[in-house]
Design an enzyme around this catalytic site. Structure first.
Site, PDB file in Angstrom:
ATOM      1  N   TYR A 283     -19.264  26.138 -33.841  1.00  0.00           N
ATOM      2  CA  TYR A 283     -18.589  25.004 -32.918  1.00  0.00           C
ATOM      3  C   TYR A 283     -17.064  25.241 -33.114  1.00  0.00           C
ATOM      4  O   TYR A 283     -16.536  26.338 -33.021  1.00  0.00           O
ATOM      5  CB  TYR A 283     -19.219  23.906 -33.554  1.00  0.00           C
ATOM      6  CG  TYR A 283     -18.731  22.586 -32.989  1.00  0.00           C
ATOM      7  CD1 TYR A 283     -19.013  22.305 -31.462  1.00  0.00           C
ATOM      8  CD2 TYR A 283     -17.792  21.745 -33.658  1.00  0.00           C
ATOM      9  CE1 TYR A 283     -18.439  21.224 -30.742  1.00  0.00           C
ATOM     10  CE2 TYR A 283     -17.444  20.530 -32.945  1.00  0.00           C
ATOM     11  CZ  TYR A 283     -17.612  20.292 -31.700  1.00  0.00           C
ATOM     12  OH  TYR A 283     -17.251  19.086 -30.992  1.00  0.00           O
TER      13      TYR A 283
ATOM     14  N   LYS B 144     -22.978  22.060 -28.786  1.00  0.00           N
ATOM     15  CA  LYS B 144     -23.065  21.054 -29.080  1.00  0.00           C
ATOM     16  C   LYS B 144     -24.530  20.607 -29.717  1.00  0.00           C
ATOM     17  O   LYS B 144     -24.821  19.846 -30.305  1.00  0.00           O
ATOM     18  CB  LYS B 144     -22.665  20.117 -27.903  1.00  0.00           C
ATOM     19  CG  LYS B 144     -21.132  20.046 -27.446  1.00  0.00           C
ATOM     20  CD  LYS B 144     -20.386  19.117 -28.076  1.00  0.00           C
ATOM     21  CE  LYS B 144     -19.076  19.285 -27.740  1.00  0.00           C
ATOM     22  NZ  LYS B 144     -18.192  18.328 -28.572  1.00  0.00           N
TER      23      LYS B 144
ATOM     24  N   ASP C 277     -17.275  18.405 -21.106  1.00  0.00           N
ATOM     25  CA  ASP C 277     -16.455  19.325 -20.694  1.00  0.00           C
ATOM     26  C   ASP C 277     -16.148  19.485 -19.129  1.00  0.00           C
ATOM     27  O   ASP C 277     -15.961  20.280 -18.726  1.00  0.00           O
ATOM     28  CB  ASP C 277     -16.363  20.781 -21.590  1.00  0.00           C
ATOM     29  CG  ASP C 277     -15.796  20.586 -23.044  1.00  0.00           C
ATOM     30  OD1 ASP C 277     -15.576  19.511 -23.280  1.00  0.00           O
ATOM     31  OD2 ASP C 277     -16.011  21.457 -23.803  1.00  0.00           O
TER      32      ASP C 277
ATOM     33  N   ASP D  45     -16.635  13.610 -24.030  1.00  0.00           N
ATOM     34  CA  ASP D  45     -15.274  13.694 -24.092  1.00  0.00           C
ATOM     35  C   ASP D  45     -14.466  12.423 -24.013  1.00  0.00           C
ATOM     36  O   ASP D  45     -13.651  12.157 -24.600  1.00  0.00           O
ATOM     37  CB  ASP D  45     -14.578  14.706 -23.221  1.00  0.00           C
ATOM     38  CG  ASP D  45     -15.363  16.174 -23.522  1.00  0.00           C
ATOM     39  OD1 ASP D  45     -14.931  16.589 -24.474  1.00  0.00           O
ATOM     40  OD2 ASP D  45     -16.088  16.639 -22.645  1.00  0.00           O
TER      41      ASP D  45
ATOM     42  N   GLY E 106      -5.934  12.338 -20.045  1.00  0.00           N
ATOM     43  CA  GLY E 106      -7.027  12.793 -19.161  1.00  0.00           C
ATOM     44  C   GLY E 106      -8.226  12.157 -19.708  1.00  0.00           C
ATOM     45  O   GLY E 106      -8.179  11.084 -20.294  1.00  0.00           O
ATOM     46  N   THR E 107      -9.017  13.089 -19.658  1.00  0.00           N
ATOM     47  CA  THR E 107     -10.656  12.556 -20.069  1.00  0.00           C
ATOM     48  C   THR E 107     -10.576  11.988 -21.261  1.00  0.00           C
ATOM     49  O   THR E 107     -10.904  10.730 -21.730  1.00  0.00           O
ATOM     50  CB  THR E 107     -11.704  13.796 -20.176  1.00  0.00           C
ATOM     51  OG1 THR E 107     -11.208  14.495 -18.898  1.00  0.00           O
ATOM     52  CG2 THR E 107     -13.048  13.148 -20.231  1.00  0.00           C
ATOM     53  N   ALA E 108     -10.169  12.778 -22.430  1.00  0.00           N
ATOM     54  CA  ALA E 108     -10.073  12.309 -23.852  1.00  0.00           C
ATOM     55  C   ALA E 108      -9.389  11.048 -24.106  1.00  0.00           C
ATOM     56  O   ALA E 108      -9.463  10.179 -24.671  1.00  0.00           O
ATOM     57  CB  ALA E 108     -10.059  13.310 -24.882  1.00  0.00           C
TER      58      ALA E 108
ATOM     59  N   ASN F  64     -15.578  14.665 -31.892  1.00  0.00           N
ATOM     60  CA  ASN F  64     -16.735  13.682 -31.655  1.00  0.00           C
ATOM     61  C   ASN F  64     -17.930  14.159 -32.210  1.00  0.00           C
ATOM     62  O   ASN F  64     -19.085  13.577 -32.322  1.00  0.00           O
ATOM     63  CB  ASN F  64     -16.829  13.778 -30.070  1.00  0.00           C
ATOM     64  CG  ASN F  64     -16.648  15.054 -29.468  1.00  0.00           C
ATOM     65  OD1 ASN F  64     -17.104  16.140 -29.879  1.00  0.00           O
ATOM     66  ND2 ASN F  64     -15.870  14.935 -28.263  1.00  0.00           N
TER      67      ASN F  64
HETATM   68  N1  LIG Z   1     -10.984  15.628 -31.029  1.00  0.00           N
HETATM   69  C1  LIG Z   1     -11.777  15.577 -30.122  1.00  0.00           C
HETATM   70  O1  LIG Z   1     -13.110  15.318 -30.586  1.00  0.00           O
HETATM   71  C2  LIG Z   1     -11.498  15.998 -28.766  1.00  0.00           C
HETATM   72  C3  LIG Z   1     -10.595  16.526 -28.535  1.00  0.00           C
HETATM   73  N2  LIG Z   1     -10.308  16.985 -26.958  1.00  0.00           N
HETATM   74  C4  LIG Z   1      -9.151  17.549 -26.741  1.00  0.00           C
HETATM   75  O2  LIG Z   1      -8.199  17.003 -26.049  1.00  0.00           O
HETATM   76  C5  LIG Z   1      -7.712  17.952 -25.267  1.00  0.00           C
HETATM   77  C6  LIG Z   1      -7.836  17.592 -23.798  1.00  0.00           C
HETATM   78  O3  LIG Z   1      -9.040  17.365 -23.455  1.00  0.00           O
HETATM   79  P1  LIG Z   1      -9.475  16.692 -22.180  1.00  0.00           P
HETATM   80  O4  LIG Z   1      -9.160  15.279 -22.258  1.00  0.00           O
HETATM   81  O5  LIG Z   1     -10.986  16.685 -22.044  1.00  0.00           O
HETATM   82  O6  LIG Z   1      -8.663  17.568 -21.080  1.00  0.00           O
HETATM   83  P2  LIG Z   1      -8.239  16.788 -19.453  1.00  0.00           P
HETATM   84  O7  LIG Z   1      -7.673  18.038 -18.807  1.00  0.00           O
HETATM   85  O8  LIG Z   1      -8.963  15.512 -18.906  1.00  0.00           O
HETATM   86  O9  LIG Z   1      -6.613  16.016 -20.185  1.00  0.00           O
HETATM   87  C7  LIG Z   1      -5.592  16.848 -20.826  1.00  0.00           C
HETATM   88  C8  LIG Z   1      -4.619  15.867 -20.221  1.00  0.00           C
HETATM   89  O10 LIG Z   1      -3.323  16.566 -20.698  1.00  0.00           O
HETATM   90  C9  LIG Z   1      -2.236  16.501 -19.637  1.00  0.00           C
HETATM   91  N3  LIG Z   1      -1.226  17.362 -20.004  1.00  0.00           N
HETATM   92  C10 LIG Z   1      -1.306  18.794 -19.852  1.00  0.00           C
HETATM   93  N4  LIG Z   1       0.003  19.405 -20.219  1.00  0.00           N
HETATM   94  C11 LIG Z   1       0.661  18.226 -20.401  1.00  0.00           C
HETATM   95  C12 LIG Z   1       2.051  18.053 -20.840  1.00  0.00           C
HETATM   96  N5  LIG Z   1       2.789  19.329 -20.887  1.00  0.00           N
HETATM   97  N6  LIG Z   1       2.361  17.047 -21.144  1.00  0.00           N
HETATM   98  C13 LIG Z   1       1.766  15.778 -20.979  1.00  0.00           C
HETATM   99  N7  LIG Z   1       0.407  15.739 -20.612  1.00  0.00           N
HETATM  100  C14 LIG Z   1       0.144  16.968 -20.426  1.00  0.00           C
HETATM  101  C15 LIG Z   1      -3.055  16.693 -18.357  1.00  0.00           C
HETATM  102  O11 LIG Z   1      -2.347  16.583 -17.191  1.00  0.00           O
HETATM  103  C16 LIG Z   1      -4.444  15.891 -18.633  1.00  0.00           C
HETATM  104  O12 LIG Z   1      -4.201  14.591 -18.016  1.00  0.00           O
HETATM  105  C17 LIG Z   1      -8.074  19.293 -25.542  1.00  0.00           C
HETATM  106  O13 LIG Z   1      -7.533  20.135 -26.157  1.00  0.00           O
HETATM  107  C18 LIG Z   1      -9.606  18.885 -26.104  1.00  0.00           C
HETATM  108  O14 LIG Z   1      -9.830  19.967 -27.032  1.00  0.00           O
HETATM  109  C19 LIG Z   1     -11.171  16.311 -26.129  1.00  0.00           C
HETATM  110  C20 LIG Z   1     -12.510  15.939 -26.449  1.00  0.00           C
HETATM  111  C21 LIG Z   1     -12.739  15.580 -27.829  1.00  0.00           C
HETATM  112  C1  LIG Z   2     -14.578  18.500 -29.147  1.00  0.00           C
HETATM  113  C2  LIG Z   2     -14.550  18.533 -27.873  1.00  0.00           C
HETATM  114  O1  LIG Z   2     -15.327  17.862 -27.240  1.00  0.00           O
HETATM  115  C3  LIG Z   2     -13.420  19.018 -27.104  1.00  0.00           C
HETATM  116  O2  LIG Z   2     -12.605  19.471 -27.619  1.00  0.00           O
HETATM  117  O3  LIG Z   2     -13.688  19.045 -25.753  1.00  0.00           O
HETATM  118 MG   LIG Z   3     -15.765  18.547 -25.052  1.00  0.00          MG
END
Ligand SMILES: NC(=O)C1=CN([C@@H]2O[C@H](COP(=O)(O)OP(=O)(O)OC[C@H]3O[C@@H](n4cnc5c(N)ncnc54)[C@H](O)[C@@H]3O)[C@@H](O)[C@H]2O)C=CC1
Ligand SMILES: CC(=O)C(=O)O
Ligand SMILES: [Mg+2]
Length: 568
Positions: free
Chosen positions: A110, A183, A255, A278, A312-314, A470
């Site tokens: 993972y 996952k 994703d 997410d 964004g999404t998260a 998550n």
């Molecule tokens: N720890 C966890 O369980 C999880 C972590 N994540 C992580 O969160 C990150 C974002 O994932 P998502 O929300 O799915 O992607 P997403 O693309 O929906 O959101 C990312 C956001 O960051 C913004 N962004 C990009 N560059 C930027 C900058 N220079 N300054 C400010 N904002 C900026 C984008 O415009 C976007 O709104 C990824 O690295 C992902 O791995 C996502 C889901 C779960």
């Molecule tokens: C952990 C997860 O779902 C992500 O980084 O998109």
């Molecule tokens: Mg994910």
């Protein structure tokens, strides 16, 4: 020509697998294959004599050997490929190995190595796993699922991705099946979801990744991403078919890009049993870590001031659940919303911005409030931290090193125990490393990350860093929903799951982790599952009677043991 529906190769009766397969076909069925562990009688009955060497071995013997082979793989990517081949060959053995070495192998199966495996998918491709649906053939979706030979009651869970935003590494087209497979492996290892009752799905709508479009080895559709009505119709056809063929299945979305992810969830969440990991799984695990952090800090949920970098999404999924938790702690919804500042590419989100996404709008700040914060280059993260004086800083931006020493020290000037969660995955995207955050805050920071990181020792105290990923939440959520046969996945179920995780953590020792350790993932998942099933019942969403949820959850957990196999 009419399609021929495939038949299942085996089924389970009284704890045994019964199969119509014989000879190599048995060895080629990963959930049936026991290789050298087939008994003499099974070998005779199934036509395996002569196809296997003489020794009859145990599962333990086989685990010992593959563990050695695993260690012979020189890189994490090759370890991942080795485990994928093992999963395709002998699934019980794969899950026994993974369960026994969860802390060691979860990062390989993972996050973070899965990201690398997805980038390399077309090059490391060996055999398919899951169902590949192409936007070019929406009317073949039903036939594709039927090729699995599964009946209406045979499926508990389907994880689908269109791969637009894989972790923090962007668009990886058909390789995105890797996140669905990864996952699902965690569902089984962490929560004992039966691996024979799940389906990973690739929704191949094309890719905007030029490297893939120009890679002769790329195995997906070679055109740009389809959007608009055709995309929506394809998703709709997937949902209609999956819910028709497998009415008991929970549909998990993983994703997707921010606008599609949100729209899809809003469209289906009140109609079917579904969630977006997410947005919602992440929101709940971050809430769990926050509840622990707030206990350590001796403050209250309603007192937090929260800056989210990457809306964004998260990021917005987290904002929603933290806002709701502040409301449960007594704030009006508007007041809770005003304790959150979202920063994205354009800086602080304010209500004069015309290009905000609809899910960002509730968090847009009044322009007047922020006007005096503006530095020379607009209102970036540094200005927001200096002016909003947050108690919490969350990173979901994919921007490596965005949480600089100056920003973190500024935050730590205003708050006794700064709560800092750099959550972006994989490792090359994390906003700051915990060792730096602990040093910059003089050991006062309460830290959790998305990737797994080793403990940090600073001035004699060892800080365990909980993994706010998550993966600590969705497996138990899925198991609880399966046990309850939940009709829907509600916000209340996520809140119950978050509180159950936080309830497992003891934060009294200095440096204690804000979240349970990964080694205890099965216990965590079972606890979450019980809480989720009970919440489903309380909200009249459970379709199964819950007389003894603790025992029902235990009974529902699949164990990686070889079953007797009979010819049928
Ligand atoms: N720890 C966890 O369980 C999880 C972590 N994540 C992580 O969160 C990150 C974002 O994932 P998502 O929300 O799915 O992607 P997403 O693309 O929906 O959101 C990312 C956001 O960051 C913004 N962004 C990009 N560059 C930027 C900058 N220079 N300054 C400010 N904002 C900026 C984008 O415009 C976007 O709104 C990824 O690295 C992902 O791995 C996502 C889901 C779960
Ligand atoms: C952990 C997860 O779902 C992500 O980084 O998109
Ligand atoms: Mg994910």
């Amino acid at each position: 020509m009419t399609a021929v529906a495939a038949k299942r190769r085996f089924w389970v009766e009284d704890g045994s697998s019964v199969t119509s397969a014989r000879g190599v076909e048995v060895l080629d069925t990963p959930l049936l294959n026991k290789n050298t562990a087939f008994t003499r009688q099974e070998r005779a009955e199934l036509g395996l004599e002569g196809l296997l060497p003489a020794a009859v071995q145990t599962l333990e013997d086989r685990v010992r050997r593959v563990y050695e082979q695993y260690h012979e793989q020189p890189t994490d990517l090759l370890k991942n490929v080795f485990l994928a081949m093992l999963q395709d060959n002998d699934e019980v053995l794969f899950y026994r190995l993974l369960t026994e070495h969860l802390r060691e192998m979860l990062p390989v199966v993972y996050d973070p190595t899965v990201g690398e495996a997805i980038k390399r998918y077309s090059h490391e491709y060996r055999r398919p796993r899951g169902v590949y649906l192409s936007i070019a053939e929406p009317d073949r979706i039903e036939a594709a699922f039927q090729d699995l030979g599964l009946g209406a009651g045979d499926v508990d869970l389907i994880v689908a991705s269109d791969a637009e935003e894989i972790l923090g590494i962007g668009d990886w087209g058909a390789g995105g099946i890797g996140i669905a497979v990864g996952k699902l492996a965690v569902y089984t290892a962490a929560a004992g979801i039966d691996p024979g009752r799940v389906i990973p799905v690739s929704l191949d709508v094309g890719t905007n990744n030029e490297a893939l479009l120009n890679d002769p080895d790329y195995v997906g559709n070679r055109h740009s991403r389809v959007r608009g009505q055709r995309y929506d119709d394809f998703i709709d056809a997937y949902v209609r078919t999956a819910t028709k063929l497998f009415p008991g299945a929970l549909l998990h979305w993983e994703d997707f890009g921010p606008s599609n992810g949100r729209r899809i969830l809003e469209r289906y969440r009140d109609r079917i049993c579904t969630f977006n990991d997410d947005m919602q799984g992440t929101g709940a695990i971050v809430l769990a870590a926050t509840l622990s952090a707030v206990r350590v800090a001796g403050t209250r949920m309603r007192d937090q001031r929260i800056v989210i970098f990457g809306a964004g999404t998260a990021g917005v999924g987290i904002a929603d659940q933290l806002r709701d938790a502040m409301v449960r702690d007594g704030l009006e919804r508007g007041d809770a919303t005003r304790r959150i500042w979202c920063v994205d590419r354009q800086g602080l989100l304010t209500d004069d911005m015309t290009a905000l996404r609809d899910f960002q709008n509730p968090y847009a700040r009044p322009t007047a409030e922020a006007r005096e914060w503006a530095g020379t280059g607009g209102i970036g993260l540094a200005e927001v931290v200096a002016n909003a004086q947050p108690t919490m800083l969350i990173g979901t931006s994919t921007v490596h090193r965005a949480f600089t020493e100056a920003i973190v020290k500024e935050m730590a000037r205003h708050v006794d125990r700064p709560i800092i969660f750099p959550l972006s995955n994989p490792t090359e995207r994390i906003e700051a490393m915990p060792s730096d955050l602990i040093a910059w805050t003089g050991g006062r920071g309460l830290i959790s990350t998305g990737i797994p990181v080793p403990p940090v020792t600073y001035e004699g105290v060892t800080y365990a860093i909980g993994q706010a990923n998550n993966a600590l939440l969705y497996p138990g959520l899925g198991l609880g929903a399966v046990v309850a046969r939940a009709k829907r996945i509600s916000d209340g179920m996520f809140a119950a799951a978050a509180e159950a995780v936080a309830g497992l953590v003891s934060v009294s020792t200095p440096g204690a982790s804000l979240l349970p350790q990964v080694e205890n993932l099965r216990q965590v998942s079972a606890t979450v599952a019980v809480a989720v099933a009970k919440q489903a019942a309380a909200e009249h969403l459970a379709q199964a009677p819950l007389k003894d949820p603790v025992q029902q959850v235990q009974d529902a957990m699949w164990q990686p043991e070889y079953r007797p196999v009979r010819a049928g």
